[in-house]
Design an enzyme around this catalytic site. Structure first.
Site, short mmCIF file in Angstrom:
data_model
loop_
_atom_site.label_atom_id
_atom_site.label_comp_id
_atom_site.label_asym_id
_atom_site.label_seq_id
_atom_site.Cartn_x
_atom_site.Cartn_y
_atom_site.Cartn_z
CG ASP A 87 -1.69 1.26 1.40
OD1 ASP A 87 -2.30 1.68 0.40
OD2 ASP A 87 -1.70 1.83 2.50
CG ASP B 78 -1.15 8.47 2.31
OD1 ASP B 78 -0.03 8.89 2.64
OD2 ASP B 78 -2.19 9.10 2.54
CE LYS C 7 -5.23 -1.08 -0.92
NZ LYS C 7 -3.96 -0.51 -0.43
CG ASP D 59 -1.66 2.71 6.43
OD1 ASP D 59 -2.13 2.24 5.37
OD2 ASP D 59 -1.94 3.84 6.86
#
Lengths: 310, 310
Positions: free
Chosen positions: B23, B25, B219, B257
């Protein structure tokens, strides 16, 4: 099984019910057109000494706007106090929860602003006026200053709903712990050519961000609507020196054109329910929702036809 | 129980996984700031012959915008084809479903428009440009003309979301039977000072009106994202004449995250999952979601520290 209204049933309802509570759009009028027979129906009920109250989820107009509309459409003797709009109920509810003078961030139309002012709360300047013509970027949305006097977000049908407005409402709720109240949660607003987004669409965009569901003050929610209906019935009696028994749901009939709001509210509030087919609901709804609908009629014109020589 | 990354585990992951899917950011950067160690981590993986792919739910930029961003932030050798954005996946998905040249009504940013054009679809002129500066009333919203060539509504994060735009998207879906596709359904967009509404907020306002949930291409949805990830891995190999085994989820590690998007997708797609604590998720998430998270580390700086003398 829902009972189809015939002369005998219609007349029995008049004997057994001392209060008729009407939804407005789809029942009394449809957009700009009066439903034929509706003004006569109200006149007959009043003449028979039956309380007539009006309950609408429409939050766009204030109660005084509504009173004018009733008069303009030929409904006689309908006072502002007989009309219970979702904006009014929301304002009364907030006034009972918050200190006088508290700020309220509004997603909605002028009716909400006027009702809030009447109960001594302070609606913020409409977001779209405050930032008229502004082109936004994400950083600017993030930097919109919040007013610490704002203790609640009140959301209804809002033609000015926008991303920056959703963001600001959500920040008031999550960061400043403002109350989250909705006038109603109708998913759509039926219009002549089909539908438009209802208040529920505006509400759900905020709910999704905050993870919080609002307190809904419109139909089908029973609390606080049922208690305000009770107060309205007392005011009605005082104004007219009525000598019927005090308001009780078991002797009241809820008349509406939607199952998910009107019939559900009526049922849950302990009232009898009459579905008219002059608005949103169709014969299919009648088949599917027999447990919420006590009586069915095509429109108020049919009802008044059955009782007009009482 | 999630395993805290230490030197031994980090090195074992490098042996057992031939693909790392990141991922962006919160993992590689946070807003405008590079996560220290992240560029070095990517460099090490590439040197070790490990596939590095990048999977973002952010639909605001196109893949070529992203490639520029990677280069500008000091990530070496990241090609446009290695980047899988939700706008790209949505466009590929729509291109497979619709005739070439079909119109798409877009609620979203420029990245979506560019990706749609690349696959031969025709995004409508942005609604906010078409009706720039217009003051609306309900009747005008109801009367907005629909384009019969529009076969889909594609919704992402849209700073220009508005009531008339929600109404028009909803009318395309309900009246014209347009497909309803969303780049992602994240409820919030984390920003420095807190949060802003995510794509999920824009999506839910339309879902509420139409009563329809969209096909989500970001996602944690597995389909069609997993198959496009597979294609991206093949392109990666072809471009670099890679001689590792063909892509298989069991030998891939999803690094992210967020639990609700990254970890859920990784788990459901059959990959191992590594949560970094440099973005949205905290130690609390680690305790609550042990079944979705295989490994945990503070950030990529820690990971690269463990493997930097491999």
């Amino acid at each position: 099984m829902s009972i189809r209204l015939v002369k005998e049933t219609a007349r029995r309802l008049l004997k057994e019910c001392d209060t008729f509570v009407f939804d407005c759009d789809g029942v009394l009028w449809k957009g700009a057109d009066v439903i034929p027979g509706a003004p006569l129906m109200i006149k007959h009920l009043k003449a028979a000494g039956i309380r007539t109250l009006f309950l609408t989820n429409n939050s766009m107009k204030s109660r005084s706007d509504y009173a004018e509309r009733f008069a303009g459409m030929g409904f006689e003797g309908v006072a502002e106090e007989d009309i219970i709009s979702s904006a009014y109920v929301a304002s009364e509810y907030l006034a009972a929860q918050l200190p006088a003078g508290s700020g309220v961030f509004v997603c909605g139309a002028s009716g909400i602003y006027r009702e809030l002012e009447k109960v001594g709360l302070k609606p913020c300047k409409p977001f779209e006026e405050e930032y008229k013509g502004k082109a936004w970027d994400l950083h600017e949305v993030e930097s919109i200053p919040l007013d610490n006097n704002v203790k609640a977000v009140l959301c209804g049908l809002d033609i000015h709903m926008s991303y920056p407005k959703i963001a600001t409402a959500s920040r008031y709720i999550k960061n400043n712990r403002a109350m989250f109240v909705a006038t109603n949660a109708d998913s759509t607003l039926p219009v002549k050519t089909g539908f438009l987004p209802g208040a529920g669409s505006c509400v759900s965009s905020i709910s999704r961000v905050t993870g919080q569901e609002p307190i809904v003050t419109g139909k089908p929610s029973v609390d606080p609507l049922a208690s305000i209906l009770n107060v309205a019935a007392q005011l009605y009696d005082r104004k007219r020196s009525s000598n019927v028994a005090p308001f009780h749901p078991s002797r009241a009939l809820m008349v509406g054109d939607r199952v998910d709001t009107d019939m559900m509210f009526g049922r849950q509030a302990g009232m009898r329910t009459l579905l008219v087919l002059s608005g949103v609901a169709t014969e299919e709804h009648v088949q599917e929702h027999t447990s919420e609908i006590d009586y069915v009629t095509s429109d108020l014109g049919e009802f008044v036809h059955y009782i007009s020589d009482v």
